[in-house]
Design a protein around this motif. Structure first.
Motif, PDB file in Angstrom:
ATOM      1  N   PHE A   1       0.858  -1.189   0.000  1.00  0.00           N
ATOM      2  CA  PHE A   1       0.000   0.000   0.000  1.00  0.00           C
ATOM      3  C   PHE A   1       0.904   1.253   0.000  1.00  0.00           C
ATOM      4  N   LEU A   2       0.733   2.064  -1.044  1.00  0.00           N
ATOM      5  CA  LEU A   2       1.530   3.297  -1.194  1.00  0.00           C
ATOM      6  C   LEU A   2       0.583   4.494  -1.247  1.00  0.00           C
ATOM      7  N   GLN A   3       1.042   5.608  -0.720  1.00  0.00           N
ATOM      8  CA  GLN A   3       0.235   6.830  -0.725  1.00  0.00           C
ATOM      9  C   GLN A   3       1.001   7.944  -1.447  1.00  0.00           C
ATOM     10  N   ARG A   4       0.280   8.647  -2.366  1.00  0.00           N
ATOM     11  CA  ARG A   4       0.825   9.851  -3.016  1.00  0.00           C
ATOM     12  C   ARG A   4      -0.240  10.923  -2.862  1.00  0.00           C
ATOM     13  N   GLY A   5       0.051  11.910  -2.029  1.00  0.00           N
ATOM     14  CA  GLY A   5      -0.931  12.960  -1.740  1.00  0.00           C
ATOM     15  C   GLY A   5      -2.137  12.344  -1.072  1.00  0.00           C
ATOM     16  N   GLU A   6      -3.310  12.448  -1.690  1.00  0.00           N
ATOM     17  CA  GLU A   6      -4.548  11.886  -1.153  1.00  0.00           C
ATOM     18  C   GLU A   6      -4.850  10.507  -1.739  1.00  0.00           C
ATOM     19  N   GLU A   7      -4.091  10.095  -2.768  1.00  0.00           N
ATOM     20  CA  GLU A   7      -4.352   8.830  -3.440  1.00  0.00           C
ATOM     21  C   GLU A   7      -3.639   7.683  -2.721  1.00  0.00           C
ATOM     22  N   VAL A   8      -4.315   6.532  -2.665  1.00  0.00           N
ATOM     23  CA  VAL A   8      -3.723   5.306  -2.120  1.00  0.00           C
ATOM     24  C   VAL A   8      -3.684   4.286  -3.251  1.00  0.00           C
ATOM     25  N   HIS A   9      -2.491   3.702  -3.467  1.00  0.00           N
ATOM     26  CA  HIS A   9      -2.303   2.702  -4.517  1.00  0.00           C
ATOM     27  C   HIS A   9      -1.989   1.367  -3.854  1.00  0.00           C
ATOM     28  N   VAL A  10      -2.657   0.308  -4.319  1.00  0.00           N
ATOM     29  CA  VAL A  10      -2.373  -1.063  -3.878  1.00  0.00           C
ATOM     30  C   VAL A  10      -1.712  -1.734  -5.072  1.00  0.00           C
ATOM     31  N   VAL A  11      -0.402  -2.073  -4.904  1.00  0.00           N
ATOM     32  CA  VAL A  11       0.371  -2.591  -6.028  1.00  0.00           C
ATOM     33  C   VAL A  11       1.039  -3.910  -5.666  1.00  0.00           C
ATOM     34  N   SER A  12       1.390  -4.646  -6.738  1.00  0.00           N
ATOM     35  CA  SER A  12       2.171  -5.877  -6.586  1.00  0.00           C
ATOM     36  C   SER A  12       3.180  -5.897  -7.726  1.00  0.00           C
ATOM     37  N   VAL A  13       4.014  -6.933  -7.788  1.00  0.00           N
ATOM     38  CA  VAL A  13       5.074  -7.015  -8.792  1.00  0.00           C
ATOM     39  C   VAL A  13       4.449  -7.029 -10.184  1.00  0.00           C
ATOM     40  N   GLY A  14       4.972  -6.141 -11.096  1.00  0.00           N
ATOM     41  CA  GLY A  14       4.510  -6.059 -12.475  1.00  0.00           C
ATOM     42  C   GLY A  14       3.496  -4.960 -12.716  1.00  0.00           C
ATOM     43  N   ASP A  15       2.935  -4.350 -11.704  1.00  0.00           N
ATOM     44  CA  ASP A  15       1.947  -3.277 -11.878  1.00  0.00           C
ATOM     45  C   ASP A  15       2.643  -1.973 -12.312  1.00  0.00           C
ATOM     46  N   VAL A  16       1.897  -1.155 -13.075  1.00  0.00           N
ATOM     47  CA  VAL A  16       2.379   0.165 -13.512  1.00  0.00           C
ATOM     48  C   VAL A  16       1.506   1.210 -12.831  1.00  0.00           C
ATOM     49  N   ILE A  17       2.166   2.168 -12.189  1.00  0.00           N
ATOM     50  CA  ILE A  17       1.462   3.224 -11.454  1.00  0.00           C
ATOM     51  C   ILE A  17       1.456   4.492 -12.303  1.00  0.00           C
ATOM     52  N   ASP A  18       0.266   4.933 -12.719  1.00  0.00           N
ATOM     53  CA  ASP A  18       0.059   6.183 -13.486  1.00  0.00           C
ATOM     54  C   ASP A  18       0.924   6.269 -14.740  1.00  0.00           C
ATOM     55  N   GLY A  19       1.349   5.187 -15.301  1.00  0.00           N
ATOM     56  CA  GLY A  19       2.129   5.186 -16.530  1.00  0.00           C
ATOM     57  C   GLY A  19       3.559   5.662 -16.359  1.00  0.00           C
ATOM     58  N   THR A  20       4.011   5.913 -15.131  1.00  0.00           N
ATOM     59  CA  THR A  20       5.381   6.402 -14.934  1.00  0.00           C
ATOM     60  C   THR A  20       6.251   5.463 -14.117  1.00  0.00           C
ATOM     61  N   TYR A  21       5.688   4.703 -13.214  1.00  0.00           N
ATOM     62  CA  TYR A  21       6.474   3.796 -12.377  1.00  0.00           C
ATOM     63  C   TYR A  21       5.961   2.366 -12.569  1.00  0.00           C
ATOM     64  N   ARG A  22       6.910   1.418 -12.637  1.00  0.00           N
ATOM     65  CA  ARG A  22       6.582  -0.001 -12.708  1.00  0.00           C
ATOM     66  C   ARG A  22       7.224  -0.696 -11.516  1.00  0.00           C
ATOM     67  N   VAL A  23       6.491  -1.574 -10.858  1.00  0.00           N
ATOM     68  CA  VAL A  23       6.996  -2.325  -9.708  1.00  0.00           C
ATOM     69  C   VAL A  23       7.750  -3.527 -10.256  1.00  0.00           C
ATOM     70  N   ASP A  24       9.063  -3.605  -9.957  1.00  0.00           N
ATOM     71  CA  ASP A  24       9.891  -4.710 -10.452  1.00  0.00           C
ATOM     72  C   ASP A  24      10.017  -5.833  -9.431  1.00  0.00           C
ATOM     73  N   GLY A  25      10.058  -5.486  -8.196  1.00  0.00           N
ATOM     74  CA  GLY A  25      10.207  -6.548  -7.202  1.00  0.00           C
ATOM     75  C   GLY A  25       9.904  -6.053  -5.807  1.00  0.00           C
ATOM     76  N   VAL A  26       9.473  -6.995  -4.949  1.00  0.00           N
ATOM     77  CA  VAL A  26       9.186  -6.676  -3.558  1.00  0.00           C
ATOM     78  C   VAL A  26       9.847  -7.754  -2.714  1.00  0.00           C
ATOM     79  N   THR A  27      10.717  -7.329  -1.791  1.00  0.00           N
ATOM     80  CA  THR A  27      11.321  -8.245  -0.829  1.00  0.00           C
ATOM     81  C   THR A  27      10.741  -7.910   0.530  1.00  0.00           C
ATOM     82  N   ASP A  28      11.283  -8.546   1.552  1.00  0.00           N
ATOM     83  CA  ASP A  28      10.747  -8.302   2.895  1.00  0.00           C
ATOM     84  C   ASP A  28      10.959  -6.859   3.348  1.00  0.00           C
ATOM     85  N   ASP A  29      12.082  -6.202   2.959  1.00  0.00           N
ATOM     86  CA  ASP A  29      12.348  -4.834   3.436  1.00  0.00           C
ATOM     87  C   ASP A  29      12.511  -3.803   2.314  1.00  0.00           C
TER      88      ASP A  29
END
Length: 181
Positions: free
Chosen positions: A132-160
């Motif tokens: 769960f990520l927050q930018r301003g008032e928006e909350v994004h729920v993302v996982s590996v492979g998702d693209v956020i607003d056409g500018t960021y792509r999630v490549d990987g998530v580890t424990d930290d």
């Protein structure tokens, strides 16, 4: 009082009239008594020059005289110009300048802007990890492979750590997502 003003004006106008008439009497007699030169009064050399002038031909000596007269007039005109610009400024001597090649550093490689997201939390499902990520008032729920607003792509998530790619520059950035539970 009025009588005095009239008297002054009569005296003034009378003197002005007298002053205007005086030159007529004195100067006309002198101009009439001045002798007038005729052709007979000129010397034979002067009559020859006059004759050549009247005929339109100019002798060599006449041309030389005219040239010297022109030069004298030009010298007088240049020396008597009161409004000619004058300056005491003396330009400094020119110093040769060595040409040094200009070294410009190579342009800096563009850098991705700082991440605009703030980590709120994560959910570890048995199938995949949700962040769960927050930018301003928006909350994004993302996982590996998702693209956020056409500018960021999630490549990987580890424990930290969470790895994001800024798509316009293909720059990799990471975000701290807490510690291992």
């Amino acid at each position: 009082m009025e009588h005095r003003k009239r008297l002054y004006w009569v005296i003034f106008l009378g003197l002005a009239g007298v002053i205007a008439i005086i030159p007529e009497y004195f100067f006309t007699e002198e101009s009439a008594s001045m002798p007038v030169q005729t052709r007979a009064d000129f010397s034979p050399q002067e009559q020859g020059q006059l004759a050549t002038l009247r005929s339109g031909q100019k002798s060599v000596s006449m041309r030389k005289q005219e040239g010297s007269i022109r030069r004298e007039k030009q010298a007088v005109e240049t020396s008597t110009d009161l409004f000619a610009p004058h300056s005491w400024y003396v330009a400094p001597p020119r110093v040769p300048v060595a040409v040094v090649p200009v070294y410009s550093p190579p342009p800096r490689r563009p850098v991705a802007p700082p991440l605009p997201f703030r980590f709120i939390g994560k959910l570890d499902d048995s199938q995949k990890m949700l962040v769960f990520l927050q930018r301003g008032e928006e909350v994004h729920v993302v996982s590996v492979g998702d693209v956020i607003d056409g500018t960021y792509r999630v490549d990987g998530v580890t424990d930290d750590r969470m790895t994001l790619v800024y798509l316009p520059l293909q720059a990799t950035q990471s975000l701290n997502v807490g510690s291992k539970l």
